[in-house]
Structures are given as structure tokens and as C-alpha cells.
Write an enzyme that holds these catalytic residues in place. Sequence first.
Site, mmCIF file in Angstrom:
data_model
loop_
_atom_site.group_PDB
_atom_site.id
_atom_site.type_symbol
_atom_site.label_atom_id
_atom_site.label_comp_id
_atom_site.label_asym_id
_atom_site.label_seq_id
_atom_site.Cartn_x
_atom_site.Cartn_y
_atom_site.Cartn_z
ATOM 1 N N THR A 15 -4.152 -1.439 -6.094
ATOM 2 C CA THR A 15 -4.030 -2.369 -7.225
ATOM 3 C C THR A 15 -5.206 -3.327 -7.154
ATOM 4 O O THR A 15 -5.310 -4.119 -6.208
ATOM 5 C CB THR A 15 -2.716 -3.172 -7.147
ATOM 6 O OG1 THR A 15 -1.623 -2.250 -7.058
ATOM 7 C CG2 THR A 15 -2.549 -4.040 -8.392
ATOM 8 N N LYS A 40 -0.545 -1.765 -14.663
ATOM 9 C CA LYS A 40 0.034 -2.263 -13.403
ATOM 10 C C LYS A 40 0.214 -3.786 -13.464
ATOM 11 O O LYS A 40 1.176 -4.340 -12.922
ATOM 12 C CB LYS A 40 -0.884 -1.862 -12.239
ATOM 13 C CG LYS A 40 -0.483 -2.409 -10.890
ATOM 14 C CD LYS A 40 0.773 -1.795 -10.299
ATOM 15 C CE LYS A 40 1.102 -2.434 -8.953
ATOM 16 N NZ LYS A 40 2.279 -1.876 -8.314
HETATM 17 P P1 NAP Z 1 -1.406 -2.463 3.619
HETATM 18 O O1 NAP Z 1 -0.328 -1.841 4.401
HETATM 19 O O2 NAP Z 1 -1.854 -3.840 3.962
HETATM 20 O O3 NAP Z 1 -2.689 -1.465 3.639
HETATM 21 C C1 NAP Z 1 -3.957 -1.876 3.184
HETATM 22 C C2 NAP Z 1 -4.968 -0.827 3.548
HETATM 23 O O4 NAP Z 1 -6.279 -1.274 3.106
HETATM 24 C C3 NAP Z 1 -5.088 -0.619 5.071
HETATM 25 O O5 NAP Z 1 -5.358 0.732 5.296
HETATM 26 C C4 NAP Z 1 -6.296 -1.488 5.418
HETATM 27 O O6 NAP Z 1 -6.960 -1.090 6.600
HETATM 28 C C5 NAP Z 1 -7.187 -1.209 4.223
HETATM 29 N N1 NAP Z 1 -8.233 -2.211 4.050
HETATM 30 C C6 NAP Z 1 -8.089 -3.513 3.695
HETATM 31 N N2 NAP Z 1 -9.295 -4.120 3.618
HETATM 32 C C7 NAP Z 1 -10.220 -3.175 3.932
HETATM 33 C C8 NAP Z 1 -11.635 -3.166 4.003
HETATM 34 N N3 NAP Z 1 -12.363 -4.266 3.736
HETATM 35 N N4 NAP Z 1 -12.261 -2.020 4.340
HETATM 36 C C9 NAP Z 1 -11.536 -0.899 4.605
HETATM 37 N N5 NAP Z 1 -10.196 -0.841 4.552
HETATM 38 C C10 NAP Z 1 -9.540 -1.961 4.203
HETATM 39 O O7 NAP Z 1 -1.043 -2.525 2.067
HETATM 40 P P2 NAP Z 1 -0.158 -1.525 1.173
HETATM 41 O O8 NAP Z 1 1.184 -2.134 0.969
HETATM 42 O O9 NAP Z 1 -0.289 -0.129 1.686
HETATM 43 O O10 NAP Z 1 -0.918 -1.695 -0.226
HETATM 44 C C11 NAP Z 1 -2.103 -0.953 -0.536
HETATM 45 C C12 NAP Z 1 -2.368 -1.142 -2.034
HETATM 46 O O11 NAP Z 1 -1.264 -0.631 -2.786
HETATM 47 C C13 NAP Z 1 -2.539 -2.617 -2.455
HETATM 48 O O12 NAP Z 1 -3.515 -2.709 -3.454
HETATM 49 C C14 NAP Z 1 -1.154 -2.982 -2.981
HETATM 50 O O13 NAP Z 1 -1.212 -4.051 -3.904
HETATM 51 C C15 NAP Z 1 -0.731 -1.673 -3.619
HETATM 52 N N6 NAP Z 1 0.727 -1.426 -3.726
HETATM 53 C C16 NAP Z 1 1.567 -1.683 -2.678
HETATM 54 C C17 NAP Z 1 2.931 -1.426 -2.829
HETATM 55 C C18 NAP Z 1 3.931 -1.680 -1.707
HETATM 56 O O14 NAP Z 1 5.149 -1.698 -1.997
HETATM 57 N N7 NAP Z 1 3.515 -1.856 -0.461
HETATM 58 C C19 NAP Z 1 3.428 -0.914 -4.033
HETATM 59 C C20 NAP Z 1 2.546 -0.658 -5.054
HETATM 60 C C21 NAP Z 1 1.188 -0.920 -4.902
HETATM 61 P P3 NAP Z 1 -6.493 -1.690 8.035
HETATM 62 O O15 NAP Z 1 -5.344 -0.846 8.462
HETATM 63 O O16 NAP Z 1 -7.683 -1.557 8.890
HETATM 64 O O17 NAP Z 1 -6.107 -3.140 7.795
#
Ligand code: NAP
Length: 298
Positions: free
Chosen positions: A97, A173
Site C-alpha cells: 500500500t 485501497k
Molecule cells: P511488515 O510485516 O512490516 O513487512 C514489511 C516488509 O517490507 C518487510 O519485508 C520489510 O523488510 C520490508 N521493508 C520495509 N522497508 C524496506 C526497505 N527500505 N527496503 C527493503 N525492504 C523493506 O508489513 P505487512 O503487514 O506485511 O505489510 C506490507 C504491506 O502490505 C504494507 O504496505 C501494508 O500497508 C500492506 N497491507 C498490510 C495488511 C496487514 O493486515 N498486515 C493488509 C493489507 C495491506 P524487513 O523484514 O527487513 O523489515
Amino acid sequence: MAERIGFIGLGIMGGAMAENLLRAGFELFVHNRTAGKTSHLESEGAVVCDSPAAVAAEAQVVCLCLSNDSAVRSVIFGDGGIVQNLRYGSLIIDFSTISPGAAREFGSELSKSYKTAFIDAPVSGGDIGAKNATLSIMAGGASDDFERAKAVFEAVGRKATLTGPVGSGQLTKAVNQLVVAITVAAMTEGLMFADKAGLNLETTLEVISSGAAGSWTLDNYAPRVLAGDLKPGFHARNMLKDLRIAIREADDLGLPLPVSDLLKSLYTGLCAHERPDFELGNHALIELYRNGLMTKSN
Ligand code: NAP
């Protein structure tokens, strides 16, 4: 023959989506900034790559699921980024997102300078939807790229919809997040009221869930709140990011969103309570009420 798939960003969502791609039989090449998060996928047959560029060298279709605009920018265009090794005719599917403007900028730069297709494809359905492959996918891009992405979408989601050109998925979204944030606030105030009034919370939930107040949020988040489980799921900080995106878009359209403005302040307050060892989900808004940070005004 099925295309080789890459997946970069194996957090809560990406880790589960990548697992579902493996289950669907795709040959999978993965990378995550923090190495430890790839081991469960490696043991199930994924090839672990040491950079986004190394993924791009192997896969025709590269999926991303990253935190925000700057993470997506650096994984695509930064040091060791995808563009350093792009294969001819590649497709990038971005499940993150991010802001619609950033999606348009990335799509246009990839098309112009690298002859590479880009689809923004943010998802809804939470960590549970990612695990169960029941996500709703809001895609923005060209229709032939959407057709090409369908096999991937079918492996990770229940419904994928092409909403318009690149950036439209992120706009859709933003709509989703406005509705979810307001629904979480409604759940929170309902539960606080029920508790204060001395009602049985489980019974109250059961009754209202099967009436007009029923929602995905009540079904999935309220039980976690009742169980005292305020961990993400979906990070509170990501909800704040998403509210900022939606409110900025609304500002550009000259549209006031007073309830969402208030929620942005509430989530700012909530996120101030987070520490590395105390991460909060978006359903943890109730913390603000319980800690006496909400006072009654007349
Ligand atoms: P998360 O668990 O915090 O995962 C974030 C991912 O991004 C991790 O793999 C992290 O790597 C990577 N990352 C962050 N900054 C980075 C950088 N500068 N360079 C390379 N990798 C980087 O978050 P998530 O919940 O999976 O969410 C991921 C996306 O999906 C977000 O945009 C969120 O808004 C969206 N989303 C989430 C949900 C939900 O329910 N969780 C639902 C819909 C949409 P590291 O492991 O090294 O930190």
C-alpha cells in the site's frame, strides 16, 4: 509453461502470500532485507536470493509487498535494486500500500526507461486473508498486464479487480482504508460502551454481529480485542500511513474528511505508545480509551 515468480518483502503479508505461491506450484525466488524471514520458504522449496536484483535476474514476474513508498522506490531503483538486472518483458506486481502518485511515478519510469510493465495491486483481507489466500486485490494497470498477473492473483487471493490505469488500485485501497479505520473506531467505541454499561462482551458481540452492525472488522478484530491480543495483524503505524495517503488525496480533490482527520490524530497518539518490544495492531485503538487519554467533552 508457468512463469518464474519473484517475491520481495516477506513480512506479515508477503511471507504468507509467497507461501501460497509455492503451494500453487510456482517456481519461486525470494528476497527479504532481514535474512531470517526467508527460512520457512526455503525449506518449502523457494530459492533465496541475496538482493532484489538477484531476484529480477531469475524471475519474469516480480512481486513486492513492502512497507511504504520509499521501501518500494529503493527495492526497484536503489542500490542492488530490481532495475539493475531486469529481464526483457518483465512484469512487476506491487502488492504494497503506497501513495497513488508514487505508483504512477514508478509505473511511468519503468515503462519509459526499462520497457517493463507495472501493476499496483494493494490487497485487503488482513493477515488472515494472506494466510488463507482469500485477499481482495485492487489492481491498477493495463488490461493485458492484468491478464498476465491473474495466475498469481488466483494463488494469493479470492477476488482480483482491475480498477483502472496504474495508481487506481492505490486510490481504491485508500477508499478501503477510510472505511476500515472508521469501522475500527466504531468497534472500539461500541466495546467501550458495552463494557462500561456492564454488558457481557461476548454476548453483545454475538448479537450485534448478526445484525446491521456486522462487519469483517467485528468478526476478525473484536475477538482479538476481547482476548487482549493487540499485536499486529496490521500495524497501527501502517493504518496511520494509509490515513495520511487518503487524506492527502482528498485534500488534492478539495474534499473535507473530518472523521478521518480525527482518526489520523488518534492513530498518531496510538503510535506514540509503540516501542520495538510493544508493537500495536490497528485494532489497538482501544488502548487510548483504556489509558484515560479520551476525556468526555460536552
Ligand atoms: P511488515 O510485516 O512490516 O513487512 C514489511 C516488509 O517490507 C518487510 O519485508 C520489510 O523488510 C520490508 N521493508 C520495509 N522497508 C524496506 C526497505 N527500505 N527496503 C527493503 N525492504 C523493506 O508489513 P505487512 O503487514 O506485511 O505489510 C506490507 C504491506 O502490505 C504494507 O504496505 C501494508 O500497508 C500492506 N497491507 C498490510 C495488511 C496487514 O493486515 N498486515 C493488509 C493489507 C495491506 P524487513 O523484514 O527487513 O523489515
